[in-house]
Design a protein around this motif. Structure first.
Motif, mmCIF file in Angstrom:
data_model
loop_
_atom_site.group_PDB
_atom_site.id
_atom_site.type_symbol
_atom_site.label_atom_id
_atom_site.label_comp_id
_atom_site.label_asym_id
_atom_site.label_seq_id
_atom_site.Cartn_x
_atom_site.Cartn_y
_atom_site.Cartn_z
ATOM 1 N N TYR A 1 0.893 -1.355 -0.044
ATOM 2 C CA TYR A 1 -0.017 -0.037 -0.034
ATOM 3 C C TYR A 1 0.840 1.358 -0.047
ATOM 4 O O TYR A 1 0.579 2.149 -0.784
ATOM 5 C CB TYR A 1 -0.806 0.021 1.281
ATOM 6 C CG TYR A 1 -1.834 1.180 1.488
ATOM 7 C CD1 TYR A 1 -3.262 1.277 0.642
ATOM 8 C CD2 TYR A 1 -1.478 2.367 1.838
ATOM 9 C CE1 TYR A 1 -3.990 2.214 0.576
ATOM 10 C CE2 TYR A 1 -2.425 3.456 2.081
ATOM 11 C CZ TYR A 1 -3.625 3.177 1.284
ATOM 12 O OH TYR A 1 -4.462 4.254 1.330
ATOM 13 N N ALA A 2 1.910 1.305 0.878
ATOM 14 C CA ALA A 2 2.958 2.366 1.003
ATOM 15 C C ALA A 2 3.347 2.700 -0.449
ATOM 16 O O ALA A 2 3.733 3.807 -0.763
ATOM 17 C CB ALA A 2 3.838 2.210 2.233
ATOM 18 N N ALA A 3 3.716 1.648 -1.232
ATOM 19 C CA ALA A 3 4.470 1.747 -2.117
ATOM 20 C C ALA A 3 3.460 2.458 -3.606
ATOM 21 O O ALA A 3 4.029 2.878 -4.348
ATOM 22 C CB ALA A 3 5.115 0.345 -2.919
ATOM 23 N N ALA A 4 2.424 2.223 -3.165
ATOM 24 C CA ALA A 4 1.342 2.547 -4.340
ATOM 25 C C ALA A 4 0.826 3.987 -3.849
ATOM 26 O O ALA A 4 -0.167 4.412 -4.632
ATOM 27 C CB ALA A 4 0.232 1.675 -4.503
ATOM 28 N N HIS A 5 1.110 4.606 -2.730
ATOM 29 C CA HIS A 5 0.663 5.665 -2.297
ATOM 30 C C HIS A 5 1.764 6.667 -1.942
ATOM 31 O O HIS A 5 2.382 6.285 -0.874
ATOM 32 C CB HIS A 5 -0.505 5.595 -1.241
ATOM 33 C CG HIS A 5 -1.694 4.813 -1.652
ATOM 34 N ND1 HIS A 5 -1.708 3.487 -1.634
ATOM 35 C CD2 HIS A 5 -2.862 5.489 -2.148
ATOM 36 C CE1 HIS A 5 -2.863 2.999 -2.216
ATOM 37 N NE2 HIS A 5 -3.604 4.265 -2.438
ATOM 38 N N HIS A 6 1.822 7.867 -2.401
ATOM 39 C CA HIS A 6 3.002 8.647 -2.102
ATOM 40 C C HIS A 6 3.018 9.086 -0.831
ATOM 41 O O HIS A 6 1.767 9.495 -0.093
ATOM 42 C CB HIS A 6 2.697 9.762 -3.101
ATOM 43 C CG HIS A 6 3.901 11.005 -2.767
ATOM 44 N ND1 HIS A 6 5.096 10.964 -2.834
ATOM 45 C CD2 HIS A 6 3.634 12.265 -2.185
ATOM 46 C CE1 HIS A 6 5.651 12.091 -2.470
ATOM 47 N NE2 HIS A 6 4.642 12.909 -2.148
ATOM 48 N N ASP A 7 4.023 9.163 0.069
ATOM 49 C CA ASP A 7 4.283 9.836 1.268
ATOM 50 C C ASP A 7 3.567 9.033 2.334
ATOM 51 O O ASP A 7 3.339 9.520 3.388
ATOM 52 C CB ASP A 7 3.813 11.084 1.345
ATOM 53 C CG ASP A 7 4.323 12.065 2.431
ATOM 54 O OD1 ASP A 7 5.509 11.622 2.891
ATOM 55 O OD2 ASP A 7 3.758 13.111 2.835
ATOM 56 N N VAL A 8 3.332 7.577 2.264
ATOM 57 C CA VAL A 8 2.742 6.990 3.226
ATOM 58 C C VAL A 8 3.924 5.948 3.927
ATOM 59 O O VAL A 8 4.653 5.240 2.977
ATOM 60 C CB VAL A 8 1.374 6.097 2.695
ATOM 61 C CG1 VAL A 8 1.095 5.031 3.530
ATOM 62 C CG2 VAL A 8 0.347 7.066 2.260
ATOM 63 N N THR A 9 3.906 5.963 5.124
ATOM 64 C CA THR A 9 4.825 4.849 5.630
ATOM 65 C C THR A 9 3.958 3.821 6.305
ATOM 66 O O THR A 9 3.153 3.916 6.933
ATOM 67 C CB THR A 9 5.403 5.737 7.077
ATOM 68 O OG1 THR A 9 6.280 6.658 6.607
ATOM 69 C CG2 THR A 9 6.369 4.598 7.833
ATOM 70 N N PRO A 10 4.489 2.523 6.191
ATOM 71 C CA PRO A 10 3.916 1.361 6.511
ATOM 72 C C PRO A 10 3.787 1.354 8.098
ATOM 73 O O PRO A 10 4.661 1.756 8.899
ATOM 74 C CB PRO A 10 4.703 0.087 6.037
ATOM 75 C CG PRO A 10 5.449 0.624 4.754
ATOM 76 C CD PRO A 10 5.709 2.293 5.101
ATOM 77 N N GLY A 11 2.471 0.740 8.516
ATOM 78 C CA GLY A 11 2.501 0.602 9.942
ATOM 79 C C GLY A 11 1.077 0.621 10.439
ATOM 80 O O GLY A 11 0.239 0.641 9.556
ATOM 81 N N PRO A 12 0.822 0.649 11.892
ATOM 82 C CA PRO A 12 -0.519 0.719 12.049
ATOM 83 C C PRO A 12 -1.248 2.100 12.006
ATOM 84 O O PRO A 12 -0.610 3.024 12.380
ATOM 85 C CB PRO A 12 -0.588 0.416 13.631
ATOM 86 C CG PRO A 12 1.056 0.838 13.966
ATOM 87 C CD PRO A 12 1.648 0.750 13.016
ATOM 88 N N TYR A 13 -2.519 2.152 11.884
ATOM 89 C CA TYR A 13 -3.238 3.345 11.604
ATOM 90 C C TYR A 13 -4.753 3.080 12.226
ATOM 91 O O TYR A 13 -5.106 1.974 12.353
ATOM 92 C CB TYR A 13 -3.398 3.860 10.115
ATOM 93 C CG TYR A 13 -2.117 4.237 9.566
ATOM 94 C CD1 TYR A 13 -1.898 5.732 9.509
ATOM 95 C CD2 TYR A 13 -1.022 3.496 9.030
ATOM 96 C CE1 TYR A 13 -0.627 6.177 8.866
ATOM 97 C CE2 TYR A 13 0.017 3.854 8.533
ATOM 98 C CZ TYR A 13 0.356 5.266 8.560
ATOM 99 O OH TYR A 13 1.478 5.807 7.982
ATOM 100 N N VAL A 14 -5.374 4.454 12.512
ATOM 101 C CA VAL A 14 -6.753 4.257 12.708
ATOM 102 C C VAL A 14 -7.369 4.746 11.504
ATOM 103 O O VAL A 14 -7.111 5.971 10.997
ATOM 104 C CB VAL A 14 -7.108 5.104 14.105
ATOM 105 C CG1 VAL A 14 -8.576 5.408 14.181
ATOM 106 C CG2 VAL A 14 -6.624 4.489 15.159
ATOM 107 N N MET A 15 -8.375 4.231 10.753
ATOM 108 C CA MET A 15 -8.865 4.547 9.535
ATOM 109 C C MET A 15 -10.299 5.456 10.265
ATOM 110 O O MET A 15 -11.106 4.778 10.859
ATOM 111 C CB MET A 15 -9.486 3.435 8.799
ATOM 112 C CG MET A 15 -10.122 3.865 7.625
ATOM 113 S SD MET A 15 -10.662 2.517 6.507
ATOM 114 C CE MET A 15 -12.079 1.901 7.679
ATOM 115 N N LEU A 16 -10.648 6.402 9.386
ATOM 116 C CA LEU A 16 -11.961 7.303 9.728
ATOM 117 C C LEU A 16 -12.436 7.209 8.280
ATOM 118 O O LEU A 16 -11.976 7.808 7.651
ATOM 119 C CB LEU A 16 -11.794 8.483 10.390
ATOM 120 C CG LEU A 16 -13.007 9.534 10.324
ATOM 121 C CD1 LEU A 16 -14.365 8.746 10.972
ATOM 122 C CD2 LEU A 16 -12.897 10.825 10.636
ATOM 123 N N ALA A 17 -13.490 6.728 7.955
ATOM 124 C CA ALA A 17 -14.082 6.570 6.567
ATOM 125 C C ALA A 17 -15.460 7.063 6.657
ATOM 126 O O ALA A 17 -16.367 6.841 7.376
ATOM 127 C CB ALA A 17 -14.142 5.032 5.898
#
Length: 769
Positions: free
Chosen positions: A539-555
């Motif tokens: 996912y990080a490789a396909a999205h600029h400026d994203v670091t792999p790791g744990p996140y909280v998603m708000l959708a």
């Protein structure tokens, strides 16, 4: 149609050569010629091109036909030479023919020229064919001799019973017997044959009995040491009751075949496991082979690709580039070509094609091998990077504009506030001034949104639970939505904590829900979802400026009209809107974008026309516990004061209005227009200065630098920073350092008086270090 003819003319007279050429062309020849009159010139001409025939004058001042024949003999050239001369006698002509000339003609009497040429060319072809046959026979004989001399073939003479009565050394080596074994009658065909080959041997013997020859077949012999030897056998009746058998040892061939099979298997593994598509084409660009990666990239079945031209899968706009690539490679020019292919689902696939031509043993072009690299993800990242850079540039511009407007609004609101404070409740002009106040507050909201987009607003982050923020907004959100819009809250239990400003999270949710409502004019569904997610390397490789790791998603998902790709590329730009004129400012989503980025998060949109839209916001997940709610700071009892305040502001209008506000409240104000003046004042002013109120961004010396230089001189002096936007000299990425007081523009009389009083009344904790 004229017959092509390459003629080397040995003639010193140009006009005679021209008459000869006229005659040849009249006889239906398309002549390519060269005229020479010396031996050296003739040798050079023979080096330049192959000649069908030589036509020579007999005698010339520097050269003659006899010497020309000698040149041909020295070079070993089989080129017919015809003498055309007007001065030679019959005896001389006979001598020339005996010397090797092929024919003799008299100048001016050339009726026999065409038949002579045709005869000589025909005989030349016959000689060439005969030489090829003789060469082939010599090579065949040579191969046979080498085969016989090498002893590769085993030769045996056997009786009908199968007993071997004679055998050469090659056969004996194959099976491990000796000549003494043969003489003693101990070598028998059936004893050497494994049982499973018995039926096959019987069929061969039946064929031998019927026709006198058994077609060659493969089998195995048992060596005396117990191993099996693969062989090819041919048998013919020599004279009854004896047969002759020729045996070829296939051990090496089998070993080679096995090595080739393993090599082919390794090659296939490499081809099938490589990350690049492999596309093999014939000379007409039809597909011979594609590997699994290429099949996966295109989305077609393999049999839907093989046999079809590569151009059936190339987007029309890219066809010329692909054709140019193949042509460049044939010309020896290297370098990949970018192209767009068409996938089975109709979508476009961006690739780099790196091809190489293929030739057969005779160097005839037979096709191309293309390596195809999927660069779709790279193109998406490049597009995301360009968009990020564009947003960064727009953000810098928006922040600068908002800063300037904040200064202007500070002056307007401050003077307006002081005027309103001085008017009685029933004053007829008060209503007009209050409308100006409302308009100014609207402008303030716009600058606040611009600062949010440019990530220059002030945040007060804490460790919080996004679920608590979302659930706390539920009642308000239901009031915002129309009756035909259904709201669902899908909050995850045990949601991780995030470090963010709760009021800004509220604004994100509010703006996204309002945006969803406006996208569903006929009603629909809105879902707000929270979840713990792990963003992986892919996912990080396909999205600029994203670091792999744990996140909280708000959708936030809606079932509205959706958006096309062009609209999605611009939705976060300030003032861009798809709504009707007057229905929106175009700052809602840009505000969300700025808040998310300033909070260290990421936002992505997923949408299709007519299929609704989902906005997904990712905040870095924390392992720390949720912070407990702290009591808000107490409001000051009075906004008046008598303390001394050092006011430092480079904008004269802003400085003037702040001075007026403070003096109205009873404060003693000393003003300076820059840091240098402030330092001089502090050195000369002997009384106590209670508060330094300074702008953050000023020429030559920032507010923070000024506070740091004054701290040793005035250790008890408190500091209050004022700015139209956050600045890294005071705050870090919009987050205020603990203990640092900050007042954000635009200013009003009440906001200035309240903040000054709060700072003066609070215990001094630290300086702005």
């Amino acid at each position: 149609m004229a017959t092509p003819l390459n003629v080397l003319i040995v003639e010193d007279v140009e006009s005679d050569a021209m008459l000869l050429l006229i005659e040849l062309r009249r006889n239906g020849y398309d002549v390519t010629h060269e005229r020479v009159d010396t031996a050296d010139a003739m040798r050079e001409a023979l080096d330049r091109r192959p000649w069908d025939i030589v036509i020579s004058d007999y005698s010339m001042p520097r050269f003659d036909a006899t010497e020309a024949l000698a040149v041909l003999r020295q070079r070993g050239e089989d080129i017919p030479l015809i003498i055309v001369s007007g001065t030679i006698g019959e005896d001389t002509a006979v001598g020339a023919l005996q010397a090797g000339a092929n024919d003799f003609l008299v100048k001016g009497k050339l009726a026999r020229l065409k038949p002579a040429i045709e005869r000589e060319l025909r005989e030349k072809q016959q000689r060439a064919a005969r030489r090829r046959v003789e060469q082939s026979l010599r090579e065949s004989e040579s191969r046979f001799r080498r085969l016989a001399d090498s002893g590769l073939m085993g030769i045996t003479i056997m009786e009908n019973s199968g007993k071997v009565v004679e055998a050469n050394s090659a056969f004996l080596r194959m099976v491990g017997y000796s000549e003494d074994d043969v003489k003693a009658g101990r070598v028998h065909w059936r004893d050497m044959t494994p049982p499973e080959y018995g039926p096959l041997d019987e069929l061969a013997l039946e064929q031998l009995e019927a026709t006198g020859v058994a077609a060659p077949w493969e089998k195995e012999y048992m060596h005396t040491d117990g191993r099996r030897v693969p062989v090819l056998i041919g048998v013919a009746t020599l004279q009854r009751p004896q047969n002759i058998a020729v045996t070829i040892d296939l051990t090496e061939r089998k070993r080679t075949e096995e090595a080739l099979r393993k090599s082919d298997e390794r090659y296939r593994k490499i081809v099938e496991t490589t990350n690049e598509g492999v596309w093999m084409l014939d000379a007409s660009f039809k597909t011979i082979f594609v590997n699994r990666r290429m099949v996966a990239m295109l989305g077609y079945a393999e049999d839907e690709i093989v046999g079809k031209s590569i151009y059936e899968f190339v987007q029309p706009d890219s066809r010329a580039d692909v054709e140019r690539d193949f042509a460049r490679r044939l010309a020896g020019i290297v370098g990949p070509t970018e192209a767009a292919l068409r996938r089975a689902d109709g979508t476009e696939l961006s690739v780099l094609i790196d091809s190489a031509p293929m030739f057969d043993a005779s160097l005839n072009y037979e096709g191309a091998l293309a390596m195809v690299l999927d660069i779709s993800q790279r193109r998406r990242l490049e597009q995301q990077l360009r968009q990020a850079q564009k947003m960064e540039a727009i953000g810098s511009l928006a922040g600068g504009v908002a800063h300037d407007f904040n200064n202007i609004l500070s002056v307007i609101l401050s003077y307006l506030g002081m005027i309103l404070d001085s008017l009685k409740a029933g004053d007829p002009i008060r209503a007009d001034l209050e409308e100006i106040w409302k308009a100014s507050e609207s402008a303030t909201d716009l600058t606040r949104q611009l600062l949010a987009f440019s990530r220059q607003q002030m945040l007060q982050p804490t460790t919080l639970d996004v679920n608590r923020v979302v659930l706390g907004l539920e009642k308000m959100l239901r009031r915002l939505l129309t009756e035909d819009v259904e709201l669902s809250l899908l909050t995850m239990h045990n949601l991780g904590a995030v470090h963010a400003d709760p009021s800004q999270i509220e604004q994100i949710v509010m703006n996204l829900v309002v945006n969803a409502r406006d996208a569903m004019p006929k009603g629909g569904k809105v879902a707000i979802e929270t979840a713990n997610v792990e963003l992986g390397v892919e996912y990080a490789a396909a999205h600029h400026d994203v670091t792999p790791g744990p996140y909280v998603m708000l959708a936030v998902t809606d079932t509205g009209v959706g958006m096309d790709a062009v609209t999605q590329a611009r939705i976060f730009e300030p003032f861009f809107t798809t709504k009707a004129k007057g229905r929106g400012t175009g700052l809602g989503l840009s505000t969300v974008f700025g808040i998310v980025k300033q909070s260290g998060g990421h936002i992505w949109v997923y949408s299709e026309p007519g299929e609704g839209t989902t906005f997904k916001v990712y905040f870095p997940r924390l392992d720390t516990p949720i912070a407990t709610t702290t009591d808000p700071p107490l409001l000051p009892i009075t906004l008046e004061g008598t303390e001394t305040i050092l006011l430092v502001e480079d904008q004269e209008q802003v400085r003037t209005v702040i001075r007026a506000i403070l003096r109205r409240r009873g404060y003693n104000v000393i003003e300076a227009q820059n840091g240098g003046e402030a330092l001089l004042i502090c050195e000369k002013y002997s009384a106590k200065i209670h508060l330094l109120l300074t702008d953050v961004v000023m020429p030559r010396m920032s507010g923070r630098e000024l506070a740091e230089r004054l701290a040793p001189l005035r250790p008890e002096m408190k500091v209050l920073y004022v700015s139209g936007y956050t600045e890294n000299a005071i705050v870090h990425h919009g987050v205020l350092d603990a203990g640092v007081s900050f007042l954000q523009k635009p200013l009003t009389p009440e906001s200035v008086a309240r903040k000054v009083r709060q700072v003066l009344d609070a215990p001094k904790l630290r300086t702005a270090d």
